[in-house]
Each structure stands twice: as C-alpha cells, then as structure tokens.
Scaffold this motif. Structure first.
Motif, PDB file in Angstrom:
ATOM      1  N   PHE A 196       0.822  -1.210   0.000  1.00 10.02           N
ATOM      2  CA  PHE A 196       0.000   0.000   0.000  1.00 10.02           C
ATOM      3  C   PHE A 196       0.854   1.257   0.000  1.00 10.02           C
ATOM      4  O   PHE A 196       0.360   2.347  -0.311  1.00 10.02           O
ATOM      5  CB  PHE A 196      -0.939   0.005   1.217  1.00 10.02           C
ATOM      6  CG  PHE A 196      -1.999  -1.040   1.165  1.00 10.02           C
ATOM      7  CD1 PHE A 196      -3.116  -0.882   0.351  1.00 10.02           C
ATOM      8  CD2 PHE A 196      -1.889  -2.207   1.905  1.00 10.02           C
ATOM      9  CE1 PHE A 196      -4.107  -1.846   0.290  1.00 10.02           C
ATOM     10  CE2 PHE A 196      -2.873  -3.183   1.854  1.00 10.02           C
ATOM     11  CZ  PHE A 196      -3.984  -3.004   1.044  1.00 10.02           C
ATOM     12  N   PHE A 197       2.133   1.132   0.364  1.00 13.14           N
ATOM     13  CA  PHE A 197       3.052   2.264   0.317  1.00 13.14           C
ATOM     14  C   PHE A 197       3.698   2.400  -1.048  1.00 13.14           C
ATOM     15  O   PHE A 197       4.245   3.459  -1.374  1.00 13.14           O
ATOM     16  CB  PHE A 197       4.160   2.111   1.374  1.00 13.14           C
ATOM     17  CG  PHE A 197       3.659   1.887   2.769  1.00 13.14           C
ATOM     18  CD1 PHE A 197       2.453   2.430   3.195  1.00 13.14           C
ATOM     19  CD2 PHE A 197       4.389   1.127   3.673  1.00 13.14           C
ATOM     20  CE1 PHE A 197       1.987   2.220   4.485  1.00 13.14           C
ATOM     21  CE2 PHE A 197       3.934   0.919   4.964  1.00 13.14           C
ATOM     22  CZ  PHE A 197       2.731   1.467   5.372  1.00 13.14           C
ATOM     23  N   VAL A 198       3.667   1.311  -1.832  1.00  8.74           N
ATOM     24  CA  VAL A 198       4.396   1.276  -3.103  1.00  8.74           C
ATOM     25  C   VAL A 198       3.467   1.415  -4.309  1.00  8.74           C
ATOM     26  O   VAL A 198       3.798   2.097  -5.289  1.00  8.74           O
ATOM     27  CB  VAL A 198       5.206  -0.038  -3.222  1.00  8.74           C
ATOM     28  CG1 VAL A 198       5.946  -0.104  -4.556  1.00  8.74           C
ATOM     29  CG2 VAL A 198       6.178  -0.169  -2.062  1.00  8.74           C
ATOM     30  N   PHE A 199       2.288   0.777  -4.249  1.00  8.60           N
ATOM     31  CA  PHE A 199       1.380   0.746  -5.399  1.00  8.60           C
ATOM     32  C   PHE A 199       0.084   1.499  -5.100  1.00  8.60           C
ATOM     33  O   PHE A 199      -0.323   1.616  -3.938  1.00  8.60           O
ATOM     34  CB  PHE A 199       1.040  -0.701  -5.777  1.00  8.60           C
ATOM     35  CG  PHE A 199       2.234  -1.543  -6.123  1.00  8.60           C
ATOM     36  CD1 PHE A 199       2.800  -1.471  -7.387  1.00  8.60           C
ATOM     37  CD2 PHE A 199       2.807  -2.394  -5.184  1.00  8.60           C
ATOM     38  CE1 PHE A 199       3.903  -2.252  -7.716  1.00  8.60           C
ATOM     39  CE2 PHE A 199       3.908  -3.176  -5.498  1.00  8.60           C
ATOM     40  CZ  PHE A 199       4.466  -3.099  -6.768  1.00  8.60           C
ATOM     41  N   ARG A 200      -0.550   1.972  -6.152  1.00 12.44           N
ATOM     42  CA  ARG A 200      -1.844   2.635  -6.006  1.00 12.44           C
ATOM     43  C   ARG A 200      -2.923   1.620  -5.666  1.00 12.44           C
ATOM     44  O   ARG A 200      -2.832   0.449  -6.033  1.00 12.44           O
ATOM     45  CB  ARG A 200      -2.218   3.360  -7.308  1.00 12.44           C
ATOM     46  CG  ARG A 200      -1.245   4.457  -7.728  1.00 12.44           C
ATOM     47  CD  ARG A 200      -1.915   5.419  -8.709  1.00 12.44           C
ATOM     48  NE  ARG A 200      -2.545   4.693  -9.809  1.00 12.44           N
ATOM     49  CZ  ARG A 200      -2.069   4.685 -11.052  1.00 12.44           C
ATOM     50  NH1 ARG A 200      -0.945   5.308 -11.338  1.00 12.44           N
ATOM     51  NH2 ARG A 200      -2.698   4.036 -12.007  1.00 12.44           N
ATOM     52  N   ILE A 201      -3.967   2.089  -5.010  1.00 18.25           N
ATOM     53  CA  ILE A 201      -5.066   1.214  -4.609  1.00 18.25           C
ATOM     54  C   ILE A 201      -5.720   0.561  -5.820  1.00 18.25           C
ATOM     55  O   ILE A 201      -6.047  -0.635  -5.802  1.00 18.25           O
ATOM     56  CB  ILE A 201      -6.134   1.995  -3.804  1.00 18.25           C
ATOM     57  CG1 ILE A 201      -5.551   2.461  -2.464  1.00 18.25           C
ATOM     58  CG2 ILE A 201      -7.372   1.137  -3.572  1.00 18.25           C
ATOM     59  CD1 ILE A 201      -5.257   1.342  -1.509  1.00 18.25           C
TER      60      ILE A 201
END
Length: 221
Positions: free
Chosen positions: A90-95
């Motif tokens: 969740f810190f690296v990729f968009r939802i």
C-alpha cells in the motif's frame, strides 16, 4: 461427495487465510499506530518474514506429527504474518493497481483451480516442470539483486505468473487425489485440508504479487 466436502473445506480455509492476510495488511497500512511502527521500524518486517519461514518449515517438518488443531493455528499465524509483510504494497502501489491485480489473480486462480480439479490429464509432469521453474526464479531473483536489470525483472515477473498458474492447477489436482485417501471428518482429513489450503494460499499470494509488479510497472509507464 466426500471429495467435494474435502475440497470445500480446503477452499474455505484458504478464503479465511486470505481474509486474515487482507485484514492485517490493511490494519498495518492504514491504522496510524501500526503504520508508524512499519515506517519507523523496518526491522519489524524482517522479523515477520523470518517468522513466516519458521512457521512453514516447522509445519512441513512436523507434518506427520502435529495435530489438525496445531496445523490450523500454524496456518492462521502464517496468514497474519503475511498480512504484516504485505502491508508495504500500500506504500508502493496505487489502490486501483492493487485491486486490479487482486481481481485478475482471483479470476485466474478460479479458472486454473477448476481446470486442475476437472481435467483427466495427469498434471504431475507439469508440477515437476513448474517446480524447476520456481527454483530458476529464485536464482534469477538473487542474481537481479546485484545486477538490477529491468529486463530481467520483467522476465521474472512474467515467468512467475506462468509458474504459479501451473502450480495452481497441479496443486488442485494433487489435493483432489488426497481427498480420496482420507475419511470424512477424521483427524487426518482435517489436517490434510489445512495443508492443502496452505498450498493453494501460497499459489494465490505469489500469483497476485507477480501480477501486481507487472500492473505496477505498467501503471508507472
């Protein structure tokens, strides 16, 4: 009928494992207190990863000795630990990227698992080939830590999808065959269902992660 009930138990436990993983990932990513723990103390993730290996190795080594209840506890703990480590996505990729990868993974997994259950073809050869591919992936991933090749990274992800797609079908067939060897609600049946759930759970998680990297790379481009 016995086989159908066994497979239903396997899928139910797999679903429970995925739900626990999703809950823990969301909790550690979006709850301020736990989010700060992950951001301020990255070592927590490494501890969780090490514990994951310990749990799986311990379960595999004691497969013939532990009870169904102990196997269930191990599976639950592993699922929760996986949620902690996956919180970083969740810190690296968009939802929307995560959601797309998840739903595509779910669709692929469902289709491949149905194929593995329904096919009359012996998939043992496929399983052996995919396990060889898995070892190749591990070696390539280690090599890419040092060479940092974007081309190799992309190849690893696409091959990873193929490997775990094949393993999903193979593991489903293997679990189906296992269902013929256990009796109803016996202790052996309950324990076998947990280990079958763990195998399919790992197939799904890895399929999801490889697809997420592919989708994430595409979204950044």
């Amino acid at each position: 009928e016995t086989s159908r009930k066994f497979m239903l138990r396997v899928y139910n436990w797999m679903a429970i494992g995925l739900a626990l993983t999703g809950f823990m990932a969301y909790l550690f990513a979006f709850t301020p207190e736990t989010r700060n723990i992950i951001l301020q103390y990255p070592s927590v993730l490494w501890i969780a990863i090490i514990l994951q290996f310990v749990v799986v190795i311990a379960m595999s080594a004691a497969v013939n000795k532990i009870s169904a209840a102990t196997a269930t506890i191990g599976f639950v703990i592993y699922s929760m630990l996986t949620g902690v480590t996956l919180s970083v996505i969740f810190f690296v990729f968009r939802i929307d990227t995560i959601a797309s990868a998840f739903f595509v993974s779910a669709g692929m997994f469902a289709a491949l698992s149905v194929f593995g259950y329904a096919t009359k073809r012996n998939l043992s050869g496929v399983g052996t080939f995919m396990m060889m591919g898995l070892f190749g992936l591990i070696i390539a991933s280690v090599v890419n830590i040092f060479v940092a090749s974007t081309v190799l990274y992309a190849m690893i992800n696409y091959v990873g999808v193929l490997v775990f797609a094949g393993l999903t079908a193979y593991d489903t067939q293997k679990i189906k065959e296992m269902s013929y060897q256990v009796e109803g609600d016996s202790e052996a049946a309950k324990k076998s269902a947990i280990f079958g759930s763990l195998a399919l759970y790992l197939d799904f998680i890895n399929l999801f992660l490889f697809l997420l990297r592919i989708f994430g790379g595409s979204s950044r481009d």
